[in-house]
Design a protein around this motif. Sequence first.
Motif, PDB file in Angstrom:
ATOM      1  N   ASN A   1      39.601  42.784  24.558  1.00 54.45           N
ATOM      2  CA  ASN A   1      38.646  42.081  25.424  1.00 54.45           C
ATOM      3  C   ASN A   1      37.391  42.903  25.669  1.00 54.45           C
ATOM      4  O   ASN A   1      36.329  42.356  25.902  1.00 54.45           O
ATOM      5  N   LEU A   2      37.539  44.219  25.631  1.00 54.56           N
ATOM      6  CA  LEU A   2      36.370  45.062  25.878  1.00 54.56           C
ATOM      7  C   LEU A   2      35.278  44.754  24.869  1.00 54.56           C
ATOM      8  O   LEU A   2      34.096  44.843  25.181  1.00 54.56           O
ATOM      9  N   TRP A   3      35.693  44.405  23.651  1.00 51.74           N
ATOM     10  CA  TRP A   3      34.647  44.103  22.665  1.00 51.74           C
ATOM     11  C   TRP A   3      34.058  42.724  22.934  1.00 51.74           C
ATOM     12  O   TRP A   3      32.853  42.535  22.781  1.00 51.74           O
ATOM     13  N   SER A   4      34.864  41.763  23.407  1.00 47.97           N
ATOM     14  CA  SER A   4      34.256  40.459  23.676  1.00 47.97           C
ATOM     15  C   SER A   4      33.420  40.484  24.960  1.00 47.97           C
ATOM     16  O   SER A   4      32.545  39.650  25.152  1.00 47.97           O
ATOM     17  N   LEU A   5      33.687  41.484  25.811  1.00 43.66           N
ATOM     18  CA  LEU A   5      32.895  41.606  27.046  1.00 43.66           C
ATOM     19  C   LEU A   5      31.433  41.853  26.769  1.00 43.66           C
ATOM     20  O   LEU A   5      30.583  41.615  27.615  1.00 43.66           O
ATOM     21  N   LEU A   6      31.126  42.337  25.572  1.00 44.93           N
ATOM     22  CA  LEU A   6      29.745  42.698  25.312  1.00 44.93           C
ATOM     23  C   LEU A   6      28.843  41.481  25.400  1.00 44.93           C
ATOM     24  O   LEU A   6      27.647  41.625  25.580  1.00 44.93           O
TER      25      LEU A   6
ATOM     26  N   PHE B   1      28.512  39.833  27.829  1.00 46.14           N
ATOM     27  CA  PHE B   1      28.057  39.756  29.218  1.00 46.14           C
ATOM     28  C   PHE B   1      27.322  40.992  29.669  1.00 46.14           C
ATOM     29  O   PHE B   1      27.054  41.144  30.835  1.00 46.14           O
ATOM     30  N   TYR B   2      27.028  41.895  28.714  1.00 47.24           N
ATOM     31  CA  TYR B   2      26.593  43.197  29.193  1.00 47.24           C
ATOM     32  C   TYR B   2      25.308  43.126  29.999  1.00 47.24           C
ATOM     33  O   TYR B   2      24.983  44.028  30.736  1.00 47.24           O
ATOM     34  N   ASP B   3      24.594  42.023  29.853  1.00 46.07           N
ATOM     35  CA  ASP B   3      23.369  41.849  30.609  1.00 46.07           C
ATOM     36  C   ASP B   3      23.621  42.088  32.096  1.00 46.07           C
ATOM     37  O   ASP B   3      22.966  42.889  32.740  1.00 46.07           O
ATOM     38  N   ARG B   4      24.562  41.386  32.650  1.00 45.16           N
ATOM     39  CA  ARG B   4      24.960  41.687  34.021  1.00 45.16           C
ATOM     40  C   ARG B   4      26.459  41.548  34.085  1.00 45.16           C
ATOM     41  O   ARG B   4      27.001  40.469  34.284  1.00 45.16           O
ATOM     42  N   LEU B   5      27.116  42.668  33.869  1.00 46.71           N
ATOM     43  CA  LEU B   5      28.569  42.660  33.863  1.00 46.71           C
ATOM     44  C   LEU B   5      29.036  42.630  35.310  1.00 46.71           C
ATOM     45  O   LEU B   5      28.934  43.603  36.026  1.00 46.71           O
ATOM     46  N   SER B   6      29.536  41.468  35.723  1.00 46.96           N
ATOM     47  CA  SER B   6      29.976  41.357  37.106  1.00 46.96           C
ATOM     48  C   SER B   6      31.486  41.154  37.113  1.00 46.96           C
ATOM     49  O   SER B   6      32.081  40.842  36.090  1.00 46.96           O
ATOM     50  N   TRP B   7      32.094  41.321  38.273  1.00 48.94           N
ATOM     51  CA  TRP B   7      33.545  41.152  38.353  1.00 48.94           C
ATOM     52  C   TRP B   7      33.976  39.736  38.002  1.00 48.94           C
ATOM     53  O   TRP B   7      34.977  39.572  37.313  1.00 48.94           O
ATOM     54  N   PRO B   8      33.251  38.688  38.454  1.00 48.91           N
ATOM     55  CA  PRO B   8      33.679  37.343  38.031  1.00 48.91           C
ATOM     56  C   PRO B   8      33.663  37.163  36.513  1.00 48.91           C
ATOM     57  O   PRO B   8      34.593  36.580  35.940  1.00 48.91           O
ATOM     58  N   ALA B   9      32.620  37.698  35.818  1.00 46.91           N
ATOM     59  CA  ALA B   9      32.566  37.581  34.373  1.00 46.91           C
ATOM     60  C   ALA B   9      33.745  38.308  33.738  1.00 46.91           C
ATOM     61  O   ALA B   9      34.431  37.789  32.856  1.00 46.91           O
ATOM     62  N   PHE B  10      33.982  39.528  34.264  1.00 44.97           N
ATOM     63  CA  PHE B  10      35.101  40.336  33.794  1.00 44.97           C
ATOM     64  C   PHE B  10      36.413  39.567  33.953  1.00 44.97           C
ATOM     65  O   PHE B  10      37.197  39.426  33.011  1.00 44.97           O
ATOM     66  N   ALA B  11      36.607  39.021  35.154  1.00 46.17           N
ATOM     67  CA  ALA B  11      37.862  38.308  35.435  1.00 46.17           C
ATOM     68  C   ALA B  11      38.007  37.084  34.546  1.00 46.17           C
ATOM     69  O   ALA B  11      39.098  36.776  34.067  1.00 46.17           O
ATOM     70  N   SER B  12      36.888  36.393  34.285  1.00 43.84           N
ATOM     71  CA  SER B  12      37.013  35.161  33.506  1.00 43.84           C
ATOM     72  C   SER B  12      37.411  35.464  32.066  1.00 43.84           C
ATOM     73  O   SER B  12      38.201  34.728  31.469  1.00 43.84           O
ATOM     74  N   VAL B  13      36.871  36.563  31.496  1.00 45.03           N
ATOM     75  CA  VAL B  13      37.265  36.925  30.132  1.00 45.03           C
ATOM     76  C   VAL B  13      38.749  37.269  30.088  1.00 45.03           C
ATOM     77  O   VAL B  13      39.489  36.832  29.209  1.00 45.03           O
ATOM     78  N   TYR B  14      39.201  38.036  31.103  1.00 38.85           N
ATOM     79  CA  TYR B  14      40.601  38.455  31.081  1.00 38.85           C
ATOM     80  C   TYR B  14      41.535  37.294  31.391  1.00 38.85           C
ATOM     81  O   TYR B  14      42.648  37.241  30.884  1.00 38.85           O
ATOM     82  N   ALA B  15      41.061  36.339  32.187  1.00 38.12           N
ATOM     83  CA  ALA B  15      41.901  35.169  32.458  1.00 38.12           C
ATOM     84  C   ALA B  15      41.996  34.295  31.215  1.00 38.12           C
ATOM     85  O   ALA B  15      43.047  33.738  30.911  1.00 38.12           O
TER      86      ALA B  15
END
Lengths: 297, 233
Positions: free
Chosen positions: B168-173, B175-189
């Motif tokens: 997931n860390l690679w797909s998180l990229l 969102f790197y513009d503004r990596l927020s906890w909701p974005a983080f949580a949504s990818v992991y969910a």
Amino acid sequence: MSRGLGFNGLHPAVAMLYFLVLLVSCMMFTDPVMSGLTLLALVALHLSLDGGRTMRRGLKLYAVLALFIFITNPLFSSRGATILFYFRDRPVTQESVVYGALFALSLVNVLLAFAAYSLVITSDKFLLLAAPIAPQTAFAITVTLRFIPLLTRRLKQIMTVQRAFGYIYPGMRKKLLMREGMETMHTLVAWSLEESMQSAASMRSRGYGSGKRSSAVRYRMEARDWACLWLIVLLGSQIVIGRLYGVHDYEVFPRLQPLDVSLSAWVHLGCYAVFLAIPPVMNGKERLHWRIIRSRM
Amino acid sequence: MSESLRKGLYVLSFGGIAALLVLVLWRRELYLPLSLLMIGLVMLPFFIRFERRRLRAEELLLVAMLGAIAAVSRVPFAALPSVQPVSFVVIMAALVFGAETGFLVGSIAAVASNLMLGQGPWTPWQMFSWGMIGFTAGLLRHTRFMASRWGRAAFGFGWGFLFGWIMNLWSLLGFYDRLSWPAFASVYAASFYFDLAHALSNVFFLTLFSGIWLNILGRVKQKYGLLENGRAG
């Protein structure tokens, strides 16, 4: 050995350098002009390499990824000064919409560049490059690549037998299918693992490990390769250094920036365009050449 | 390789990683190239050690064969999209042949299976994740935890999720513009279902088949005297 003509026939080290610079540029540029140009050049490259077959196969993935980023970015990020509308009390800004589009574009570029890379730097070329640096790893990967088609064939044979005996049939339960799949794997492992030990003994008896390994494929740096190498080094350093000094450093936030139209930006753009044109021109020239020769025959 | 040189190499590699992490905070738009570089640096010591070992032809072929087996092991399960025994095969190889071999089998399997499915920026991440599954399994192989069937199942369950989380860390990229906890949580969910399927199939394979695999691989190891202790960790 005869080398392919066009971009594919370039010395692997030069082609590798080209893709390195290309990938770095894909990741570096957020400027809409530069990214758009990259996309056009990559499409041209794919068309000249295999008529765009690989590109079409990945199209769905690229579209889904790009759309996903394009839609989600403005929803999670409310940076930017120009508010377009509100979504669940969160402002959706013009800047973050543009940003999402640009970012999706650059990601598609990266994926297209990777796909083109694997078309040009085939596994034999990669191993040729890796062998002097990491001979043992390169050799292990070579052997793995040789085993994969063999094992796939064996798996199909084993599964044919299982089907004939009625162990695998359409519409069987998931758990049963997983058990049978493991049976297939057991047969494969018992069959192949010991056989690979025999191959190893046979390898040693034929002199494995008695000296340095040579490569089956040979490439020599020809005049064309040197010319390309210098061109890539020259243009590549222009591109990277220019970018590091802030040319085409497109800022979306807080407000969309006007496009960079200074002289240095035009020079930078020109260098990049020439750099991008190298492979399609090389391949296109080959095609023209071939047509002319054929028309004279 | 001399001890000090090796230590220097590890320190250099970790220093490089730390420097890259700082660089990412400073220039966020370089997330993708820097993360690829970082993953490469993390794996470097493993490959250097592999290069430094004088391996017999049998041992080299064994590593290659295990990597190939792991890579093709998706084929019999092609009808079940979320089931793949690659992690299971890597764990088994590591339990029998040790941590370093486990790492190599995992990362070679990732390269090889991506040569069939298409390379991308995710290849190094997969190399790392599968390599780490093998490495950790190999490190724990003599403990009582891994000797018990339940311990192995728990190990597979945990790594099923961990693998997805690293990937997931690679797909998180995105969102790197503004990596927020909701974005983080949504990818992991969003990845939860896939991770669960991976974890459960690991448990299934490990509880039912690890005994047989340990026997098959252990027999080959004993018969040919491969990668014995002292030669490999």
